[in-house]
Design a protein around this motif. Structure first.
Motif, PDB file in Angstrom:
ATOM      1  N   PRO A  23       0.750  -1.179  -0.211  1.00 21.49           N
ATOM      2  CA  PRO A  23       0.145  -0.057  -0.189  1.00 21.49           C
ATOM      3  C   PRO A  23       0.907   1.268   0.102  1.00 21.49           C
ATOM      4  O   PRO A  23       1.972   1.243   0.396  1.00 21.49           O
ATOM      5  N   ALA A  24       0.180   2.446  -0.234  1.00 19.88           N
ATOM      6  CA  ALA A  24       0.941   3.614  -0.404  1.00 19.88           C
ATOM      7  C   ALA A  24       0.044   4.657  -0.306  1.00 19.88           C
ATOM      8  O   ALA A  24      -1.341   4.846  -0.378  1.00 19.88           O
ATOM      9  N   GLN A  25       0.459   5.798  -0.155  1.00 16.89           N
ATOM     10  CA  GLN A  25      -0.249   7.248  -0.039  1.00 16.89           C
ATOM     11  C   GLN A  25       0.391   8.167  -1.189  1.00 16.89           C
ATOM     12  O   GLN A  25       1.678   8.259  -1.057  1.00 16.89           O
ATOM     13  N   VAL A  26      -0.181   8.959  -1.642  1.00 18.36           N
ATOM     14  CA  VAL A  26       0.248   9.972  -2.563  1.00 18.36           C
ATOM     15  C   VAL A  26      -0.132  11.144  -2.543  1.00 18.36           C
ATOM     16  O   VAL A  26      -1.736  11.146  -2.371  1.00 18.36           O
ATOM     17  N   VAL A  27       0.285  12.204  -2.473  1.00 17.17           N
ATOM     18  CA  VAL A  27      -0.264  13.607  -2.069  1.00 17.17           C
ATOM     19  C   VAL A  27       0.622  14.707  -2.938  1.00 17.17           C
ATOM     20  O   VAL A  27       1.916  14.573  -3.117  1.00 17.17           O
ATOM     21  N   TYR A  28      -0.147  15.646  -3.270  1.00 17.12           N
ATOM     22  CA  TYR A  28       0.771  16.894  -4.154  1.00 17.12           C
ATOM     23  C   TYR A  28       0.804  18.110  -2.938  1.00 17.12           C
ATOM     24  O   TYR A  28      -0.146  18.108  -2.183  1.00 17.12           O
ATOM     25  N   PHE A  29       2.085  18.752  -2.775  1.00 18.64           N
ATOM     26  CA  PHE A  29       2.163  19.806  -1.889  1.00 18.64           C
ATOM     27  C   PHE A  29       2.446  21.163  -2.891  1.00 18.64           C
ATOM     28  O   PHE A  29       3.473  20.938  -3.605  1.00 18.64           O
ATOM     29  N   ALA A  30       1.785  22.055  -2.657  1.00 15.24           N
ATOM     30  CA  ALA A  30       2.308  23.459  -3.311  1.00 15.24           C
ATOM     31  C   ALA A  30       3.409  24.063  -2.671  1.00 15.24           C
ATOM     32  O   ALA A  30       4.182  24.738  -3.233  1.00 15.24           O
ATOM     33  N   ASP A  31       3.308  24.172  -1.437  1.00 19.05           N
ATOM     34  CA  ASP A  31       4.229  25.112  -0.414  1.00 19.05           C
ATOM     35  C   ASP A  31       5.373  24.319  -0.078  1.00 19.05           C
ATOM     36  O   ASP A  31       5.537  22.986  -0.289  1.00 19.05           O
ATOM     37  N   THR A  32       6.191  24.869   0.096  1.00 14.18           N
ATOM     38  CA  THR A  32       7.733  24.312   0.824  1.00 14.18           C
ATOM     39  C   THR A  32       7.289  23.297   1.718  1.00 14.18           C
ATOM     40  O   THR A  32       6.847  23.792   2.806  1.00 14.18           O
ATOM     41  N   LEU A  33       7.830  21.920   1.620  1.00 16.73           N
ATOM     42  CA  LEU A  33       7.745  21.147   2.822  1.00 16.73           C
ATOM     43  C   LEU A  33       8.828  21.669   4.151  1.00 16.73           C
ATOM     44  O   LEU A  33       9.771  21.731   3.847  1.00 16.73           O
TER      45      LEU A  33
END
Length: 263
Positions: free
Chosen positions: A69-79
């Protein structure tokens, strides 16, 4: 994993202009991302199929070198704590099959499709594509299913029964090695409250038909070995296994039954 939850609390989702016209990525259930990892001079690949999403985080199933299993997410701001901004994060859990990558790992993908494995520092890349790369899926249904004239086609609905639950499987999308679609619970005798809508994937693996039914961190795998006469009669039987949080369920292996029908 804690990492993905921490990042979610501190990041803002939004549109950010990038040099890549296909960036930022538009994540949707049913997408397949071709993911690769380079380590010790070798290249390892997975197909990451997106399932349901909550708060911008997509639950996913990865198949290739192993299944996990995995999770996928997009981030716009700096991590937080990094210089990365406008990135796609692939968070892989522990594998559910034998693997040389026993530990979970996280990759940060930049707009050019290239990235880095957190902590390990090795290259990784991801691109939106098909399920043809990195899997053992066959291009067509096995001979015994064709000869029984029960090869699945677009628009059909099969019924899957496993672990005291029954789903209707709607064949809504053709894939290079099978089909994908939605799995809706139509009967629940398990005694547990369960979400009504799941995701499913049918894959041809040699002479076997594999069904993956998933929601969140729960995955049920039904393997249908060669059985011509059962196919003629319209009902297949196989072996099922339940996974939760990347681990085999306490009930272990059980049976599954699939009723072949059109709609």
């Amino acid at each position: 994993m804690p990492l993905i939850k921490i990042l979610l609390l501190l990041a803002t989702f939004g549109f950010v202009l990038a040099q890549n016209p296909n960036w930022p990525p538009r994540l949707e259930p049913g997408q397949v991302w071709n993911f690769s990892l380079e380590a010790q001079g070798q290249r390892f690949t997975w197909n990451v199929r997106l399932g349901t999403a909550q708060g911008g985080v997509f639950e996913a199933q990865a198949q290739g070198v192993d299944t996990r299993p995995a999770q996928v997410v997009y981030f716009a701001d700096t991590l937080p704590g990094t210089n990365y901004k406008n990135v796609l994060v692939f968070d892989f859990k522990a594998p559910t099959t034998a693997s040389s990558f026993a530990s979970p790992f996280t990759c940060i993908i930049q707009p050019d499709g290239k990235g880095t494995v957190v902590l390990a520092g090795v290259p990784c890349s991801a691109s939106l594509g098909s399920a043809s790369s990195g899997t053992s899926g066959a291009a067509g249904a096995p001979t015994w299913l064709k000869e029984a004239r029960k090869e699945p086609v677009m628009g059909q609905v099969w019924r899957l029964e496993a672990f005291n639950v029954a789903w209707n499987l709607a064949f809504s999308k053709a894939e290079s090695s099978g089909f994908s679609g939605t799995a809706t619970i139509v009967e629940n005798r398990s005694g547990n409250p369960l979400p009504a809508d799941w995701a499913f994937r049918l894959t041809y693996v040699g002479r076997t038909v594999r069904l993956d039914i998933s929601v969140g961190q729960a995955l049920i795998v039904c393997l249908l070995e060669e059985q011509y006469q059962n196919a003629v009669n319209g009902a297949l039987r196989g072996e099922a296994n339940l996974y939760s949080q990347g681990q085999s369920g306490s009930r272990g292996e059980s049976g599954c039954r699939v009723v072949l029908r059109a709609q």
